[in-house]
Design a protein around this motif. Sequence first.
Motif, short mmCIF file in Angstrom:
data_model
loop_
_atom_site.label_atom_id
_atom_site.label_comp_id
_atom_site.label_asym_id
_atom_site.label_seq_id
_atom_site.Cartn_x
_atom_site.Cartn_y
_atom_site.Cartn_z
N HIS A 117 0.82 -1.33 -0.08
CA HIS A 117 0.27 0.03 -0.02
C HIS A 117 0.90 1.38 0.03
O HIS A 117 1.51 1.60 1.10
CB HIS A 117 -0.91 -0.17 1.17
CG HIS A 117 -2.09 0.75 1.33
ND1 HIS A 117 -3.10 0.84 2.27
CD2 HIS A 117 -2.19 1.98 0.45
CE1 HIS A 117 -3.86 1.84 2.11
NE2 HIS A 117 -3.56 2.70 1.26
N HIS B 294 1.46 5.25 -1.85
CA HIS B 294 1.08 6.17 -2.86
C HIS B 294 2.23 7.13 -3.43
O HIS B 294 3.10 7.47 -2.76
CB HIS B 294 0.02 7.14 -2.22
CG HIS B 294 -1.24 6.78 -1.46
ND1 HIS B 294 -2.30 6.54 -2.41
CD2 HIS B 294 -1.38 6.00 -0.36
CE1 HIS B 294 -3.43 5.88 -1.83
NE2 HIS B 294 -2.70 5.45 -0.46
N HIS C 48 -4.75 6.66 -5.44
CA HIS C 48 -6.31 6.92 -5.32
C HIS C 48 -7.14 7.00 -6.61
O HIS C 48 -6.96 7.74 -7.45
CB HIS C 48 -6.86 8.00 -4.67
CG HIS C 48 -6.08 8.11 -3.31
ND1 HIS C 48 -6.82 7.43 -2.10
CD2 HIS C 48 -5.22 8.77 -2.66
CE1 HIS C 48 -5.77 7.68 -1.07
NE2 HIS C 48 -4.95 8.46 -1.57
N GLU D 71 -6.59 1.96 -5.11
CA GLU D 71 -7.19 2.14 -3.76
C GLU D 71 -8.75 2.98 -4.04
O GLU D 71 -8.55 4.16 -4.59
CB GLU D 71 -6.53 3.07 -2.73
CG GLU D 71 -7.31 3.23 -1.53
CD GLU D 71 -6.42 3.76 -0.40
OE1 GLU D 71 -5.47 4.35 -0.31
OE2 GLU D 71 -7.12 3.50 0.90
N ASP E 2 0.97 2.45 3.39
CA ASP E 2 -0.13 3.76 3.20
C ASP E 2 1.16 4.83 3.25
O ASP E 2 0.65 6.03 3.57
CB ASP E 2 -1.01 3.55 4.07
CG ASP E 2 -2.30 4.49 3.66
OD1 ASP E 2 -2.21 4.71 2.50
OD2 ASP E 2 -3.39 4.71 4.16
N HIS F 259 2.98 8.04 2.16
CA HIS F 259 2.72 9.29 1.44
C HIS F 259 4.06 10.02 1.33
O HIS F 259 4.32 10.91 0.63
CB HIS F 259 1.65 10.16 2.19
CG HIS F 259 0.25 9.57 1.82
ND1 HIS F 259 -0.23 8.44 2.32
CD2 HIS F 259 -0.65 10.01 0.98
CE1 HIS F 259 -1.33 8.29 1.85
NE2 HIS F 259 -1.68 9.19 1.00
#
Length: 207
Positions: free
Chosen positions: A6, A8, A40, A65, A169, A171
Amino acid sequence: MRIDLHIHTAPLSTCSYIDPHELVQEARRLKLDGICLTEHQVLWDPAEVDKLASEGGIQIFRGNEFTTNQGDILVFGFYEDIKELMIIQELRAKVQNAGGYMIAAHPFRGFKTFGIGQLQMTVEQAARRKVFEYVDAVEVGNGKLSDEENDMARKVAEKLDLPGTGGSDAHRVDEIATRVTVFEKDIRDEEELVAEFHAGRFRAEDG
Ligand SMILES: [Zn+2]
Ligand SMILES: [Zn+2]
């Protein structure tokens, strides 16, 4: 294989500061075997992924996602380009049709701040959330969540007998690989990744 499921990157996820080239370098430095690009509701162009992968050393897979009426869902093996908010039943039908795999992302993010925590939500109550009827797995380790939030996800997954995944996740570059998923077999492409998901040959781990 240790894979961060996961992540981004910028510019495809406007909320992220991770340069894809830096991501590859850092993932290699952290001795990850693979990374998943889960923007996303934006899919990477396969040619761009190949180019990035040619920088060497790690496997790179595409995910996506989705934002649904039941929260965020990580989707693998489904390549339809959809921009709008999805009704979870509709997403489920489409992904199943494509043979893909769905994971409830950070299902208890912020559950304390919503006040549910103070009301002492039991695992039984938490497990009744609609989202769990429409996914194959639960993200039980999300690098951006508190231990308490991840714990609740893990207990619910155990109660429902759903497998658990881990992902950072991330970033920012320094957030990569804080949580990972370990797969039993070597995975060379997205098809094999989806097959290993369906076979359940994986577990969540701390980074
Ligand atoms: Zn999310
Ligand atoms: Zn995310």
